[in-house]
Design a protein around this motif. Sequence first.
Motif, PDB file in Angstrom:
ATOM      1  N   UNK A 126      14.959 -16.575 -26.110  1.00  0.00           N
ATOM      2  CA  UNK A 126      14.947 -17.629 -27.122  1.00  0.00           C
ATOM      3  C   UNK A 126      13.590 -17.529 -27.810  1.00  0.00           C
ATOM      4  N   UNK A 127      13.596 -17.300 -29.117  1.00  0.00           N
ATOM      5  CA  UNK A 127      12.373 -17.059 -29.883  1.00  0.00           C
ATOM      6  C   UNK A 127      12.126 -18.241 -30.815  1.00  0.00           C
ATOM      7  N   UNK A 128      10.903 -18.788 -30.728  1.00  0.00           N
ATOM      8  CA  UNK A 128      10.531 -19.936 -31.562  1.00  0.00           C
ATOM      9  C   UNK A 128       9.284 -19.581 -32.353  1.00  0.00           C
ATOM     10  N   UNK A 129       9.338 -19.779 -33.662  1.00  0.00           N
ATOM     11  CA  UNK A 129       8.174 -19.608 -34.513  1.00  0.00           C
ATOM     12  C   UNK A 129       7.370 -20.892 -34.548  1.00  0.00           C
ATOM     13  N   UNK A 130       6.058 -20.750 -34.579  1.00  0.00           N
ATOM     14  CA  UNK A 130       5.168 -21.910 -34.636  1.00  0.00           C
ATOM     15  C   UNK A 130       4.233 -21.744 -35.819  1.00  0.00           C
ATOM     16  N   UNK A 131       4.075 -22.805 -36.598  1.00  0.00           N
ATOM     17  CA  UNK A 131       3.172 -22.761 -37.753  1.00  0.00           C
ATOM     18  C   UNK A 131       2.318 -24.018 -37.756  1.00  0.00           C
ATOM     19  N   UNK A 137      -0.550 -19.898 -36.220  1.00  0.00           N
ATOM     20  CA  UNK A 137       0.798 -19.350 -36.398  1.00  0.00           C
ATOM     21  C   UNK A 137       1.100 -18.468 -35.208  1.00  0.00           C
ATOM     22  N   UNK A 138       2.350 -18.482 -34.775  1.00  0.00           N
ATOM     23  CA  UNK A 138       2.653 -17.639 -33.645  1.00  0.00           C
ATOM     24  C   UNK A 138       4.105 -17.673 -33.252  1.00  0.00           C
ATOM     25  N   UNK A 139       4.336 -17.082 -32.099  1.00  0.00           N
ATOM     26  CA  UNK A 139       5.678 -16.940 -31.572  1.00  0.00           C
ATOM     27  C   UNK A 139       5.665 -17.295 -30.093  1.00  0.00           C
ATOM     28  N   UNK A 140       6.674 -18.044 -29.672  1.00  0.00           N
ATOM     29  CA  UNK A 140       6.869 -18.404 -28.281  1.00  0.00           C
ATOM     30  C   UNK A 140       8.243 -17.872 -27.871  1.00  0.00           C
ATOM     31  N   UNK A 141       8.306 -17.170 -26.741  1.00  0.00           N
ATOM     32  CA  UNK A 141       9.554 -16.557 -26.292  1.00  0.00           C
ATOM     33  C   UNK A 141       9.845 -16.986 -24.862  1.00  0.00           C
ATOM     34  N   UNK A 142      11.027 -17.545 -24.642  1.00  0.00           N
ATOM     35  CA  UNK A 142      11.534 -17.797 -23.299  1.00  0.00           C
ATOM     36  C   UNK A 142      12.469 -16.644 -22.990  1.00  0.00           C
ATOM     37  N   UNK A 187       9.951 -23.932 -35.155  1.00  0.00           N
ATOM     38  CA  UNK A 187      11.232 -23.583 -35.762  1.00  0.00           C
ATOM     39  C   UNK A 187      12.356 -23.833 -34.767  1.00  0.00           C
ATOM     40  N   UNK A 188      13.564 -23.798 -35.267  1.00  0.00           N
ATOM     41  CA  UNK A 188      14.738 -23.842 -34.403  1.00  0.00           C
ATOM     42  C   UNK A 188      14.775 -22.509 -33.654  1.00  0.00           C
ATOM     43  N   UNK A 189      15.032 -22.535 -32.340  1.00  0.00           N
ATOM     44  CA  UNK A 189      15.062 -21.273 -31.587  1.00  0.00           C
ATOM     45  C   UNK A 189      16.164 -20.334 -32.069  1.00  0.00           C
ATOM     46  N   UNK A 190      15.864 -19.060 -32.025  1.00  0.00           N
ATOM     47  CA  UNK A 190      16.848 -18.007 -32.268  1.00  0.00           C
ATOM     48  C   UNK A 190      17.022 -17.241 -30.976  1.00  0.00           C
ATOM     49  N   UNK A 191      18.238 -16.794 -30.706  1.00  0.00           N
ATOM     50  CA  UNK A 191      18.512 -16.022 -29.494  1.00  0.00           C
ATOM     51  C   UNK A 191      18.629 -14.546 -29.849  1.00  0.00           C
ATOM     52  N   UNK A 192      17.987 -13.730 -29.019  1.00  0.00           N
ATOM     53  CA  UNK A 192      18.126 -12.278 -29.112  1.00  0.00           C
ATOM     54  C   UNK A 192      18.621 -11.822 -27.745  1.00  0.00           C
ATOM     55  N   UNK A 193      19.657 -10.982 -27.732  1.00  0.00           N
ATOM     56  CA  UNK A 193      20.178 -10.473 -26.463  1.00  0.00           C
ATOM     57  C   UNK A 193      20.144  -8.954 -26.469  1.00  0.00           C
ATOM     58  N   UNK A 194      20.188  -8.397 -25.287  1.00  0.00           N
ATOM     59  CA  UNK A 194      20.212  -6.944 -25.127  1.00  0.00           C
ATOM     60  C   UNK A 194      18.940  -6.450 -24.466  1.00  0.00           C
ATOM     61  N   UNK A 195      19.093  -5.482 -23.621  1.00  0.00           N
ATOM     62  CA  UNK A 195      17.947  -4.895 -22.925  1.00  0.00           C
ATOM     63  C   UNK A 195      17.100  -4.112 -23.923  1.00  0.00           C
TER      64      UNK A 195
END
Length: 162
Positions: A54-59, A63-68, A121-129
């Motif tokens: 789950x990827x969240x942009x922060x401004x 500025x940055x990115x937070x990933x769970x 930001x609203x989280x976006x999901x990325x899947x896959x190894x």
Amino acid sequence: MTSTATGKSELTAEFVNPIISSTVSVFEMMLECTPKRTGLSLKADHIPQHELSAVIGISGKAAGTLVLSLSKSVGIGVLDRLVGISTDEINDEVCDAVCELANMIAGSAKAQLEHLEASISIPNIITGIGHTVHYPSNVIPICIAFDSEIGTFTIEAGFSDK
């Protein structure tokens, strides 16, 4: 590491304690699960450890990115504990549950960092190894590893000042 990257890594370090405390409190409150931090490191690459992120942009002033980043089994465990639905695959319900969990963690961390006037930001999901997450230029992300009753996961974060 250049002085620019060092400064950005120091800014990222400022976020670590609020992210750790937010992760622990959200897991305990929402999943009845107690995560324990098992590691803290700088990442040499931008590939999350697990196949579900789950990827969240922060401004704001930073500025940055937070990933769970979660394994398939942990994502399924999140769905089960959050809403009581069982499945054996990463599906839309698992992605929605993981997004909601990431949003709660980011929102809690944001409240502890109000001096940075952050927006999330609203989280976006990325899947896959082996998927890649992009951070601001010259940022070396921090990876915080956790273990819990439902398995291992990481929080990755990289920030730079504007």
